[in-house]
Design an enzyme around this catalytic site. Structure first.
Site, short mmCIF file in Angstrom:
data_model
loop_
_atom_site.label_atom_id
_atom_site.label_comp_id
_atom_site.label_asym_id
_atom_site.label_seq_id
_atom_site.Cartn_x
_atom_site.Cartn_y
_atom_site.Cartn_z
N SER A 1 62.72 -18.72 -57.98
CA SER A 1 61.44 -18.44 -58.71
C SER A 1 60.11 -19.54 -58.56
O SER A 1 60.53 -20.81 -58.40
CB SER A 1 61.34 -18.11 -60.36
N LYS A 2 59.04 -19.05 -58.19
CA LYS A 2 57.96 -19.88 -58.00
C LYS A 2 57.83 -20.51 -59.70
O LYS A 2 57.46 -22.05 -59.62
CB LYS A 2 56.49 -19.26 -57.92
N ARG A 3 58.15 -20.04 -60.50
CA ARG A 3 57.90 -20.56 -62.02
C ARG A 3 58.69 -21.91 -62.15
O ARG A 3 58.35 -22.95 -62.58
CB ARG A 3 58.35 -19.68 -62.97
#
Length: 313
Positions: free
Chosen positions: A250-252
């Site tokens: 995930s980018k998060r």
């Protein structure tokens, strides 16, 4: 008919290895057939997807050698190529569906939708129970005083099936397995399902390559293609990349982001290793996208999700 593939990233941060693998598969699948590639920036949620991220994604894909024939920086006949600039087309499609008496206002809050008593799919998605489906005009007018509604599409109690180019046959009964789905949120933002159908049709896309997490979206989109009188593309859903402990990238969480990888590897090193874990590079040796064309074959790509080996990247 010439194949037209596409990348359609959502620019909520720097791309990671999962995004790169999906773009690589889309690029190889279209180019191997002598096809064209479109880049579309899916920035419907402008708060999460500021323009600078979309511009950076184009820079990143170009650095990787995943070039495109239409899209940002290149132009083309079907622009603009940012969804945030295409809302007039979504309005037209929504109006067509409204004229079929298939759209209704929904006043359910997020908390109500996710209540413990609400039906859920195995992946946690809520199956809409039709709470607002049969509201009277008087009830709608009263509820509008308290909140702006979202708009939902009525789905039939019928089964929609298709054969995915990679995953094989897939079927879903819309009323049972997803319920009436969103076309526009209460804040006015158009939903992914409607926007992606309108855009792929308008841009002449004939082949959609994306992650397997979107496989179950396809019957909803096929229903929209049917209602809007549009020709659907063929679909290929590829495996997701997982961390060694089984978590989705995930980018998060800044997982395997390109900003970090660029400090340590060339584009050919990144693509060679990705192609290796995806089954169509015999070793993890560096290879450009062009060099991978000769060995790419969907039959070599696993259908199950791929765990990234520790230390490979």
């Amino acid at each position: 008919m010439q194949t037209v593939g596409r990348f359609a990233p959502s620019p909520s941060g720097r791309i990671h290895l999962g995004n790169i693998l999906c773009s690589l598969l889309a690029w190889l699948s279209a180019r191997q057939k002598g096809g064209r590639v479109v880049l579309r920036i899916e920035d419907l949620d402008t708060a999460r997807c500021p323009r600078k991220y979309g511009e950076q994604m184009a820079v990143d894909l170009a650095w990787l050698g995943l070039t495109w024939d239409e899209g940002p920086g290149v132009g083309g006949p079907d622009g603009p190529y940012e969804q945030s600039l295409r809302t007039a087309m979504y309005e037209q499609a929504l109006e067509k569906l409204e004229n079929m008496d298939l759209v209704y206002p929904c006043f359910c809050t997020r908390a109500e939708l996710h209540a413990a008593s609400a039906p859920h799919r195995e992946d946690g998605q809520v199956i809409y129970a039709g709470t607002c489906r049969n509201l009277t005009p008087e009830q709608i007018a009263e509820r509008r005083k308290d909140r702006a509604p979202a708009l939902r599409l009525r789905v039939p109690d019928t089964e929609w099936s298709f054969t995915d180019g990679h995953m094989g046959p897939y079927r879903e009964k819309l009323a049972r397995d997803c319920g009436d789905f969103l076309l526009r949120r209460s804040d006015g933002m158009f939903a992914y399902q409607l926007a992606v159908v309108v855009d792929d049709a308008a841009m002449g896309v004939t082949e959609v390559v994306r992650g397997s997490d979107l496989l179950d979206s396809t019957p909803r989109q096929l229903y929209l293609y049917h209602l809007l009188g549009l020709e659907p593309p063929t679909f290929f859903h590829g495996p997701l990349l997982l961390t060694s402990d089984g978590r989705r990238l995930s980018k998060r969480n800044a997982d395997a982001g390109l900003d970090d990888l660029q400090d340590r590897m060339t584009a050919a090193e990144i693509l060679g290793k990705l192609a290796y874990v995806a089954g169509f590079n015999p070793s993890a040796e560096p290879r450009s996208a062009e060099q991978l064309l000769a060995d790419f074959d969907w039959a070599k790509v696993p259908r199950e999700d791929i765990h990234l080996p520790v230390g490979l990247f």
